[in-house]
Design a protein around this motif. Structure first.
Motif, PDB file in Angstrom:
ATOM      1  N   ASP A 159       0.837  -1.195   0.000  1.00 26.50           N
ATOM      2  CA  ASP A 159       0.000   0.000   0.000  1.00 26.50           C
ATOM      3  C   ASP A 159       0.876   1.250   0.000  1.00 26.50           C
ATOM      4  O   ASP A 159       0.546   2.247  -0.651  1.00 26.50           O
ATOM      5  N   CYS A 160       1.990   1.162   0.722  1.00 28.00           N
ATOM      6  CA  CYS A 160       2.854   2.346   0.815  1.00 28.00           C
ATOM      7  C   CYS A 160       4.267   1.955   1.239  1.00 28.00           C
ATOM      8  O   CYS A 160       4.458   1.009   2.005  1.00 28.00           O
ATOM      9  N   PHE A 161       5.255   2.680   0.723  1.00 27.70           N
ATOM     10  CA  PHE A 161       6.652   2.560   1.157  1.00 27.70           C
ATOM     11  C   PHE A 161       7.038   3.902   1.762  1.00 27.70           C
ATOM     12  O   PHE A 161       6.948   4.945   1.105  1.00 27.70           O
ATOM     13  N   TRP A 190       0.526   2.642  10.771  1.00 27.14           N
ATOM     14  CA  TRP A 190      -0.220   2.273   9.570  1.00 27.14           C
ATOM     15  C   TRP A 190      -0.404   0.758   9.460  1.00 27.14           C
ATOM     16  O   TRP A 190      -1.428   0.279   8.986  1.00 27.14           O
ATOM     17  N   ARG A 191       0.598   0.001   9.888  1.00 28.96           N
ATOM     18  CA  ARG A 191       0.447  -1.461   9.896  1.00 28.96           C
ATOM     19  C   ARG A 191      -0.653  -1.882  10.868  1.00 28.96           C
ATOM     20  O   ARG A 191      -1.447  -2.793  10.570  1.00 28.96           O
ATOM     21  N   PHE A 204      -6.533   8.427   3.803  1.00 26.43           N
ATOM     22  CA  PHE A 204      -6.479   8.342   2.342  1.00 26.43           C
ATOM     23  C   PHE A 204      -5.990   6.966   1.886  1.00 26.43           C
ATOM     24  O   PHE A 204      -6.585   6.345   0.994  1.00 26.43           O
ATOM     25  N   LEU A 205      -4.909   6.473   2.497  1.00 25.01           N
ATOM     26  CA  LEU A 205      -4.361   5.165   2.111  1.00 25.01           C
ATOM     27  C   LEU A 205      -5.341   4.033   2.410  1.00 25.01           C
ATOM     28  O   LEU A 205      -5.458   3.085   1.625  1.00 25.01           O
ATOM     29  N   LEU A 206      -6.043   4.126   3.525  1.00 28.80           N
ATOM     30  CA  LEU A 206      -7.032   3.099   3.856  1.00 28.80           C
ATOM     31  C   LEU A 206      -8.165   3.093   2.828  1.00 28.80           C
ATOM     32  O   LEU A 206      -8.651   2.028   2.431  1.00 28.80           O
ATOM     33  N   LYS A 207      -8.572   4.268   2.375  1.00 27.66           N
ATOM     34  CA  LYS A 207      -9.632   4.356   1.367  1.00 27.66           C
ATOM     35  C   LYS A 207      -9.176   3.754   0.046  1.00 27.66           C
ATOM     36  O   LYS A 207      -9.928   3.031  -0.621  1.00 27.66           O
TER      37      LYS A 207
END
Length: 426
Positions: A329-331, A350-351, A415-418
Protein backbone atom coordinates in the motif's frame (compact mmCIF):
# COMPACT_ATOMS: atom_id res chain seq x y z
CA UNK A 1 30.10 -29.54 0.84
CA UNK A 2 26.96 -27.69 -0.22
CA UNK A 3 23.80 -29.21 1.26
CA UNK A 4 20.98 -29.40 -1.26
CA UNK A 5 17.28 -30.11 -0.96
CA UNK A 6 16.30 -33.82 -0.94
CA UNK A 7 15.21 -35.24 -4.29
CA UNK A 8 11.47 -35.14 -4.80
CA UNK A 9 10.91 -32.09 -2.60
CA UNK A 10 10.66 -28.39 -3.40
CA UNK A 11 11.13 -25.03 -1.74
CA UNK A 12 8.14 -22.75 -2.25
CA UNK A 13 9.64 -19.28 -2.48
CA UNK A 14 8.14 -15.78 -2.26
CA UNK A 15 6.45 -15.03 -5.56
CA UNK A 16 5.19 -18.61 -5.73
CA UNK A 17 3.89 -19.12 -2.19
CA UNK A 18 1.25 -16.42 -2.77
CA UNK A 19 -0.38 -18.78 -5.30
CA UNK A 20 -0.62 -21.39 -2.55
CA UNK A 21 -2.22 -18.84 -0.23
CA UNK A 22 -4.78 -18.04 -2.91
CA UNK A 23 -5.62 -21.69 -3.60
CA UNK A 24 -5.81 -22.51 0.10
CA UNK A 25 -8.18 -19.58 0.64
CA UNK A 26 -10.33 -20.90 -2.22
CA UNK A 27 -10.35 -24.33 -0.58
CA UNK A 28 -11.54 -22.96 2.75
CA UNK A 29 -14.21 -20.83 1.13
CA UNK A 30 -15.47 -23.75 -0.97
CA UNK A 31 -15.61 -26.03 2.07
CA UNK A 32 -17.45 -23.36 4.04
CA UNK A 33 -20.12 -23.18 1.36
CA UNK A 34 -20.46 -26.97 1.19
CA UNK A 35 -20.49 -27.18 5.02
CA UNK A 36 -17.26 -29.18 5.46
CA UNK A 37 -15.26 -28.54 8.65
CA UNK A 38 -11.44 -28.69 8.79
CA UNK A 39 -9.62 -31.55 10.53
CA UNK A 40 -5.85 -31.74 11.16
CA UNK A 41 -4.26 -35.12 11.82
CA UNK A 42 -0.60 -35.97 12.63
CA UNK A 43 1.94 -36.15 9.83
CA UNK A 44 2.93 -39.64 11.03
CA UNK A 45 0.78 -42.56 12.20
CA UNK A 46 1.28 -46.18 13.23
CA UNK A 47 2.21 -48.18 10.13
CA UNK A 48 -0.61 -50.65 10.74
CA UNK A 49 -3.16 -47.93 9.99
CA UNK A 50 -2.06 -47.73 6.36
CA UNK A 51 -1.50 -51.47 6.01
CA UNK A 52 -5.07 -52.12 7.08
CA UNK A 53 -6.68 -49.00 5.70
CA UNK A 54 -4.97 -48.51 2.35
CA UNK A 55 -4.28 -52.21 1.63
CA UNK A 56 -1.15 -54.35 1.85
CA UNK A 57 -1.21 -55.15 -1.89
CA UNK A 58 -1.27 -51.52 -3.02
CA UNK A 59 1.78 -49.82 -4.52
CA UNK A 60 1.64 -47.27 -1.71
CA UNK A 61 2.07 -49.85 1.06
CA UNK A 62 4.35 -52.21 -0.84
CA UNK A 63 6.78 -49.70 -2.33
CA UNK A 64 6.15 -46.06 -1.53
CA UNK A 65 5.79 -45.50 2.24
CA UNK A 66 8.37 -43.72 4.38
CA UNK A 67 8.46 -46.09 7.37
CA UNK A 68 10.82 -46.12 10.33
CA UNK A 69 11.11 -47.61 13.82
CA UNK A 70 11.04 -44.97 16.55
CA UNK A 71 12.89 -45.02 19.88
CA UNK A 72 10.02 -46.96 21.45
CA UNK A 73 10.45 -49.73 18.86
CA UNK A 74 7.16 -48.76 17.18
CA UNK A 75 6.77 -48.87 13.40
CA UNK A 76 5.82 -45.36 12.28
CA UNK A 77 4.95 -44.13 8.78
CA UNK A 78 4.77 -40.62 7.34
CA UNK A 79 1.23 -40.39 6.02
CA UNK A 80 1.06 -41.27 2.31
CA UNK A 81 -2.61 -40.23 1.98
CA UNK A 82 -5.26 -38.55 4.09
CA UNK A 83 -8.34 -40.77 4.26
CA UNK A 84 -7.07 -43.47 6.62
CA UNK A 85 -5.91 -40.90 9.17
CA UNK A 86 -9.23 -39.02 9.04
CA UNK A 87 -11.17 -42.25 9.52
CA UNK A 88 -8.89 -43.23 12.42
CA UNK A 89 -9.65 -39.88 14.05
CA UNK A 90 -13.37 -40.28 13.31
CA UNK A 91 -13.36 -43.62 15.16
CA UNK A 92 -11.06 -42.58 18.00
CA UNK A 93 -13.01 -39.42 18.83
CA UNK A 94 -16.44 -41.04 18.32
CA UNK A 95 -17.52 -38.53 15.71
CA UNK A 96 -20.24 -40.99 14.71
CA UNK A 97 -22.08 -39.79 17.84
CA UNK A 98 -22.18 -36.18 16.58
CA UNK A 99 -25.84 -35.20 16.08
CA UNK A 100 -24.88 -33.50 12.80
CA UNK A 101 -24.74 -36.35 10.29
CA UNK A 102 -23.16 -37.17 7.97
CA UNK A 103 -19.83 -35.93 9.36
CA UNK A 104 -18.28 -33.74 6.64
CA UNK A 105 -14.56 -32.98 6.99
CA UNK A 106 -11.74 -31.54 4.90
CA UNK A 107 -7.97 -31.41 5.27
CA UNK A 108 -4.99 -29.70 3.65
CA UNK A 109 -1.48 -30.90 4.38
CA UNK A 110 1.72 -32.65 3.30
CA UNK A 111 1.81 -36.33 2.29
CA UNK A 112 4.87 -38.49 1.58
CA UNK A 113 5.46 -41.22 -0.99
CA UNK A 114 8.76 -42.60 -2.26
CA UNK A 115 8.16 -42.34 -6.01
CA UNK A 116 10.21 -41.41 -9.04
CA UNK A 117 9.88 -37.61 -9.16
CA UNK A 118 8.32 -36.23 -12.33
CA UNK A 119 6.13 -33.32 -13.42
CA UNK A 120 3.30 -33.03 -10.94
CA UNK A 121 4.49 -35.90 -8.75
CA UNK A 122 6.77 -35.26 -5.78
CA UNK A 123 7.92 -37.32 -2.78
CA UNK A 124 6.51 -34.67 -0.49
CA UNK A 125 3.31 -33.20 -1.86
CA UNK A 126 0.36 -31.28 -0.49
CA UNK A 127 -3.09 -32.79 -0.62
CA UNK A 128 -6.53 -31.25 -0.28
CA UNK A 129 -9.17 -33.83 0.51
CA UNK A 130 -12.69 -34.15 1.83
CA UNK A 131 -14.41 -37.02 3.65
CA UNK A 132 -18.16 -37.42 4.23
CA UNK A 133 -18.91 -40.28 6.63
CA UNK A 134 -22.28 -41.65 7.70
CA UNK A 135 -24.54 -41.85 4.63
CA UNK A 136 -25.08 -44.40 1.84
CA UNK A 137 -27.19 -42.01 -0.20
CA UNK A 138 -25.94 -41.66 -3.81
CA UNK A 139 -26.95 -38.01 -3.51
CA UNK A 140 -23.83 -37.57 -1.35
CA UNK A 141 -21.70 -39.14 -4.09
CA UNK A 142 -23.01 -36.53 -6.50
CA UNK A 143 -22.29 -33.71 -4.05
CA UNK A 144 -18.69 -34.85 -3.55
CA UNK A 145 -18.08 -35.08 -7.29
CA UNK A 146 -19.80 -31.74 -7.92
CA UNK A 147 -17.66 -30.11 -5.24
CA UNK A 148 -14.44 -31.25 -6.92
CA UNK A 149 -15.62 -30.10 -10.35
CA UNK A 150 -16.74 -26.73 -8.97
CA UNK A 151 -13.38 -26.19 -7.29
CA UNK A 152 -11.53 -26.55 -10.60
CA UNK A 153 -14.10 -24.49 -12.49
CA UNK A 154 -13.83 -21.59 -10.04
CA UNK A 155 -10.07 -21.55 -10.54
CA UNK A 156 -10.60 -21.31 -14.30
CA UNK A 157 -9.54 -24.79 -15.44
CA UNK A 158 -11.15 -26.08 -18.64
CA UNK A 159 -10.79 -29.29 -20.61
CA UNK A 160 -11.67 -31.43 -17.59
CA UNK A 161 -12.72 -35.04 -18.09
CA UNK A 162 -14.67 -36.81 -15.34
CA UNK A 163 -14.36 -40.62 -15.45
CA UNK A 164 -16.79 -42.67 -13.39
CA UNK A 165 -17.15 -46.31 -12.42
CA UNK A 166 -18.60 -48.61 -9.80
CA UNK A 167 -16.21 -51.14 -8.28
CA UNK A 168 -19.02 -53.04 -6.59
CA UNK A 169 -19.12 -54.36 -3.04
CA UNK A 170 -18.47 -57.53 -1.06
CA UNK A 171 -21.63 -59.07 -2.54
CA UNK A 172 -20.91 -58.66 -6.24
CA UNK A 173 -17.12 -58.48 -6.35
CA UNK A 174 -16.51 -62.21 -5.67
CA UNK A 175 -18.41 -63.18 -8.84
CA UNK A 176 -16.52 -60.65 -10.88
CA UNK A 177 -13.25 -61.75 -9.29
CA UNK A 178 -13.90 -65.36 -10.29
CA UNK A 179 -14.56 -64.37 -13.90
CA UNK A 180 -11.58 -61.99 -13.97
CA UNK A 181 -9.15 -64.56 -12.55
CA UNK A 182 -10.32 -67.08 -15.15
CA UNK A 183 -9.65 -64.54 -17.90
CA UNK A 184 -6.26 -63.50 -16.51
CA UNK A 185 -5.06 -67.07 -16.06
CA UNK A 186 -5.30 -67.52 -19.81
CA UNK A 187 -2.82 -64.68 -20.37
CA UNK A 188 -0.77 -64.86 -17.16
CA UNK A 189 2.37 -66.11 -18.91
CA UNK A 190 2.44 -62.86 -20.92
CA UNK A 191 1.99 -60.61 -17.87
CA UNK A 192 4.90 -58.91 -16.14
CA UNK A 193 6.08 -60.23 -12.78
CA UNK A 194 4.30 -57.50 -10.81
CA UNK A 195 0.96 -58.07 -12.52
CA UNK A 196 1.28 -61.85 -12.11
CA UNK A 197 1.70 -61.34 -8.35
CA UNK A 198 -1.38 -59.12 -8.31
CA UNK A 199 -3.36 -61.83 -10.05
CA UNK A 200 -3.05 -64.01 -6.96
CA UNK A 201 -3.52 -61.35 -4.27
CA UNK A 202 -5.75 -58.66 -5.78
CA UNK A 203 -6.70 -59.34 -9.43
CA UNK A 204 -8.77 -56.17 -9.75
CA UNK A 205 -5.52 -54.20 -9.47
CA UNK A 206 -4.30 -55.78 -12.72
CA UNK A 207 -6.86 -53.60 -14.51
CA UNK A 208 -5.11 -50.60 -12.95
CA UNK A 209 -1.72 -51.63 -14.35
CA UNK A 210 0.36 -48.95 -16.07
CA UNK A 211 2.12 -51.58 -18.23
CA UNK A 212 0.98 -50.97 -21.85
CA UNK A 213 1.26 -54.69 -22.64
CA UNK A 214 -0.94 -55.63 -19.69
CA UNK A 215 -3.51 -53.02 -20.66
CA UNK A 216 -3.66 -54.45 -24.18
CA UNK A 217 -3.94 -58.02 -22.88
CA UNK A 218 -6.80 -57.06 -20.56
CA UNK A 219 -8.78 -54.80 -22.88
CA UNK A 220 -11.52 -57.46 -23.15
CA UNK A 221 -11.43 -58.49 -19.49
CA UNK A 222 -14.80 -59.01 -17.74
CA UNK A 223 -16.31 -55.71 -16.62
CA UNK A 224 -17.40 -55.20 -13.02
CA UNK A 225 -20.43 -53.36 -14.40
CA UNK A 226 -21.81 -56.67 -15.69
CA UNK A 227 -21.72 -58.14 -12.17
CA UNK A 228 -23.16 -55.33 -10.02
CA UNK A 229 -25.58 -56.56 -7.37
CA UNK A 230 -29.09 -55.37 -6.52
CA UNK A 231 -27.66 -52.63 -4.27
CA UNK A 232 -24.73 -51.44 -6.38
CA UNK A 233 -26.47 -51.20 -9.75
CA UNK A 234 -29.26 -48.80 -8.69
CA UNK A 235 -26.76 -46.85 -6.60
CA UNK A 236 -24.54 -46.32 -9.64
CA UNK A 237 -27.52 -45.42 -11.83
CA UNK A 238 -28.69 -42.88 -9.25
CA UNK A 239 -25.26 -41.24 -9.11
CA UNK A 240 -25.33 -40.83 -12.89
CA UNK A 241 -28.88 -39.45 -12.73
CA UNK A 242 -27.88 -36.82 -10.17
CA UNK A 243 -24.85 -35.80 -12.24
CA UNK A 244 -27.11 -35.49 -15.28
CA UNK A 245 -29.43 -33.26 -13.24
CA UNK A 246 -26.48 -31.04 -12.32
CA UNK A 247 -25.32 -30.87 -15.93
CA UNK A 248 -21.95 -32.40 -15.10
CA UNK A 249 -20.62 -34.41 -18.09
CA UNK A 250 -18.87 -37.71 -17.38
CA UNK A 251 -17.56 -40.85 -19.08
CA UNK A 252 -18.19 -44.31 -17.62
CA UNK A 253 -14.86 -46.15 -17.54
CA UNK A 254 -15.26 -49.78 -16.38
CA UNK A 255 -11.46 -50.15 -16.02
CA UNK A 256 -11.23 -47.40 -13.41
CA UNK A 257 -10.49 -49.14 -10.09
CA UNK A 258 -8.25 -46.56 -8.32
CA UNK A 259 -5.06 -47.59 -6.55
CA UNK A 260 -6.40 -48.08 -3.02
CA UNK A 261 -8.09 -51.20 -1.68
CA UNK A 262 -10.73 -49.47 0.42
CA UNK A 263 -12.92 -48.32 -2.49
CA UNK A 264 -16.46 -49.71 -2.89
CA UNK A 265 -19.22 -48.75 -5.32
CA UNK A 266 -18.55 -45.27 -6.78
CA UNK A 267 -15.01 -44.51 -7.97
CA UNK A 268 -14.07 -41.46 -10.02
CA UNK A 269 -11.16 -39.50 -11.42
CA UNK A 270 -10.86 -36.05 -12.94
CA UNK A 271 -8.39 -35.85 -15.80
CA UNK A 272 -6.70 -32.97 -17.61
CA UNK A 273 -4.27 -32.92 -20.52
CA UNK A 274 -0.82 -31.42 -20.68
CA UNK A 275 0.68 -31.93 -17.20
CA UNK A 276 3.26 -34.56 -18.04
CA UNK A 277 2.89 -38.30 -17.72
CA UNK A 278 0.17 -38.01 -15.07
CA UNK A 279 -3.18 -36.80 -16.36
CA UNK A 280 -5.20 -37.41 -13.20
CA UNK A 281 -5.59 -34.34 -11.00
CA UNK A 282 -8.26 -35.65 -8.61
CA UNK A 283 -9.49 -39.05 -7.49
CA UNK A 284 -12.01 -40.35 -5.06
CA UNK A 285 -14.86 -42.68 -4.30
CA UNK A 286 -16.79 -44.62 -1.66
CA UNK A 287 -15.17 -46.65 1.10
CA UNK A 288 -18.12 -48.25 2.87
CA UNK A 289 -16.05 -50.86 4.73
CA UNK A 290 -13.11 -48.72 5.84
CA UNK A 291 -14.49 -47.46 9.15
CA UNK A 292 -15.15 -51.03 10.30
CA UNK A 293 -11.72 -52.15 9.03
CA UNK A 294 -10.05 -49.54 11.22
CA UNK A 295 -12.02 -50.63 14.27
CA UNK A 296 -15.18 -48.54 14.29
CA UNK A 297 -18.83 -49.17 13.58
CA UNK A 298 -19.74 -50.16 10.05
CA UNK A 299 -20.31 -46.66 8.65
CA UNK A 300 -20.29 -45.72 4.95
CA UNK A 301 -18.07 -42.96 3.63
CA UNK A 302 -17.00 -41.15 0.49
CA UNK A 303 -14.36 -38.55 -0.38
CA UNK A 304 -11.79 -37.24 -2.81
CA UNK A 305 -8.22 -35.99 -2.73
CA UNK A 306 -6.18 -33.80 -5.04
CA UNK A 307 -2.59 -32.56 -5.20
CA UNK A 308 -2.11 -28.80 -5.03
CA UNK A 309 1.22 -29.15 -6.89
CA UNK A 310 -0.56 -30.88 -9.76
CA UNK A 311 -3.33 -28.27 -9.69
CA UNK A 312 -0.82 -25.42 -10.00
CA UNK A 313 0.91 -27.28 -12.84
CA UNK A 314 -2.40 -27.61 -14.68
CA UNK A 315 -3.17 -23.91 -14.15
CA UNK A 316 0.25 -23.01 -15.55
CA UNK A 317 -0.23 -25.30 -18.55
CA UNK A 318 -3.52 -23.56 -19.39
CA UNK A 319 -1.90 -20.14 -18.89
CA UNK A 320 -4.21 -19.20 -16.03
CA UNK A 321 -2.83 -16.37 -13.89
CA UNK A 322 -4.19 -16.26 -10.37
CA UNK A 323 -5.18 -12.76 -9.15
CA UNK A 324 -2.39 -12.41 -6.62
CA UNK A 325 -2.00 -9.14 -4.69
CA UNK A 326 1.67 -8.74 -3.79
CA UNK A 327 2.07 -4.96 -3.89
CA UNK A 328 2.56 -2.61 -0.94
CA UNK A 329 0.00 0.00 0.00
CA UNK A 330 2.85 2.35 0.82
CA UNK A 331 6.65 2.56 1.16
CA UNK A 332 7.78 5.13 3.72
CA UNK A 333 10.75 7.19 2.52
CA UNK A 334 12.65 9.04 5.25
CA UNK A 335 15.30 11.73 4.87
CA UNK A 336 17.54 12.26 7.92
CA UNK A 337 17.87 10.58 11.31
CA UNK A 338 15.00 12.45 12.98
CA UNK A 339 12.68 11.56 10.07
CA UNK A 340 13.88 7.97 10.31
CA UNK A 341 12.69 7.75 13.93
CA UNK A 342 9.35 9.37 13.14
CA UNK A 343 9.02 7.18 10.05
CA UNK A 344 9.38 4.05 12.18
CA UNK A 345 6.43 5.17 14.32
CA UNK A 346 4.43 6.01 11.19
CA UNK A 347 5.06 2.58 9.66
CA UNK A 348 3.98 0.84 12.86
CA UNK A 349 0.81 2.91 13.16
CA UNK A 350 -0.22 2.27 9.57
CA UNK A 351 0.45 -1.46 9.90
CA UNK A 352 -1.73 -1.56 13.00
CA UNK A 353 -4.48 0.07 10.93
CA UNK A 354 -4.28 -2.82 8.44
CA UNK A 355 -2.12 -1.34 5.70
CA UNK A 356 0.73 -3.24 4.05
CA UNK A 357 3.73 -0.95 4.56
CA UNK A 358 7.53 -1.22 4.44
CA UNK A 359 10.51 1.09 4.82
CA UNK A 360 14.21 1.41 4.02
CA UNK A 361 16.77 -0.58 6.03
CA UNK A 362 19.88 0.08 3.91
CA UNK A 363 20.37 3.78 4.63
CA UNK A 364 19.70 4.80 1.02
CA UNK A 365 19.06 8.30 -0.22
CA UNK A 366 15.84 9.62 -1.72
CA UNK A 367 16.46 8.17 -5.19
CA UNK A 368 17.48 4.77 -3.83
CA UNK A 369 14.45 4.57 -1.55
CA UNK A 370 12.08 5.45 -4.38
CA UNK A 371 13.66 2.72 -6.51
CA UNK A 372 13.14 0.29 -3.62
CA UNK A 373 9.48 1.35 -3.44
CA UNK A 374 9.12 0.50 -7.14
CA UNK A 375 10.74 -2.90 -6.65
CA UNK A 376 8.24 -3.64 -3.88
CA UNK A 377 5.39 -2.62 -6.21
CA UNK A 378 4.27 0.04 -3.77
CA UNK A 379 1.25 2.05 -4.85
CA UNK A 380 2.41 5.10 -2.91
CA UNK A 381 5.60 6.45 -1.40
CA UNK A 382 5.21 8.47 1.78
CA UNK A 383 8.07 10.97 1.91
CA UNK A 384 9.07 12.35 5.33
CA UNK A 385 11.93 14.86 5.75
CA UNK A 386 12.79 17.80 8.02
CA UNK A 387 10.42 20.14 6.15
CA UNK A 388 7.52 17.70 6.41
CA UNK A 389 8.19 17.10 10.12
CA UNK A 390 8.17 20.85 10.78
CA UNK A 391 4.75 21.19 9.15
CA UNK A 392 3.34 17.93 10.55
CA UNK A 393 2.64 16.53 7.10
CA UNK A 394 3.69 13.70 4.80
CA UNK A 395 4.03 13.81 1.01
CA UNK A 396 2.18 10.94 -0.69
CA UNK A 397 3.52 10.20 -4.17
CA UNK A 398 1.49 8.04 -6.55
CA UNK A 399 4.20 5.85 -8.07
CA UNK A 400 2.10 4.96 -11.10
CA UNK A 401 1.38 8.56 -12.18
CA UNK A 402 4.10 10.52 -10.40
CA UNK A 403 1.51 12.88 -8.85
CA UNK A 404 2.19 13.89 -5.27
CA UNK A 405 0.36 15.83 -2.56
CA UNK A 406 0.84 16.87 1.06
CA UNK A 407 -1.43 15.39 3.74
CA UNK A 408 -1.65 15.79 7.48
CA UNK A 409 -0.60 12.52 9.11
CA UNK A 410 -4.13 11.47 10.13
CA UNK A 411 -5.45 12.40 6.68
CA UNK A 412 -2.67 10.41 4.97
CA UNK A 413 -3.65 7.27 6.85
CA UNK A 414 -7.32 7.78 6.01
CA UNK A 415 -6.48 8.34 2.34
CA UNK A 416 -4.36 5.16 2.11
CA UNK A 417 -7.03 3.10 3.86
CA UNK A 418 -9.63 4.36 1.37
CA UNK A 419 -7.40 3.46 -1.60
CA UNK A 420 -6.86 0.02 -0.07
CA UNK A 421 -10.62 -0.56 0.25
CA UNK A 422 -11.23 0.52 -3.33
CA UNK A 423 -8.44 -1.72 -4.66
CA UNK A 424 -6.67 1.22 -6.29
CA UNK A 425 -3.52 0.10 -8.03
CA UNK A 426 -4.61 -3.53 -8.56
Amino acid sequence: MTIRIPRGTADILPGEVEKWHYVEAKIRDLCRRFNYAEIRTPIFEHTELFQRGVGETTDIVEKEMYTFVDKGERSITLRPEGTAAVVRSYVEHKLYADPKQPVKLFYVGPMFRYERPQAGRMRQFTQFGIEAIGSKDPLLDAEVIAMAMQFYAELGLTGLRLELNSVGCQTCRPKHREALVGFLQDVQDELGAEDRSRLERNPLRVLDSKDPKTRELTKDAPSILDYLCADCRPHFEAVQSYLDELGIPYVVNPRLVRGLDYYTQTAFEIMVEGIGAIGTICGGGRYNGLVAEIGGQDMPGIGFALSIERLLLALGTEGIELPIRDELDCFVVTLGETAKQKGLKLVQEWRQAGLKVDQDFLCRGLKGQLKAADRHKAKYAAIVGDNELAKGVVVLKNLATGDQQEYALAQAKAFLLKQNEQGVGL
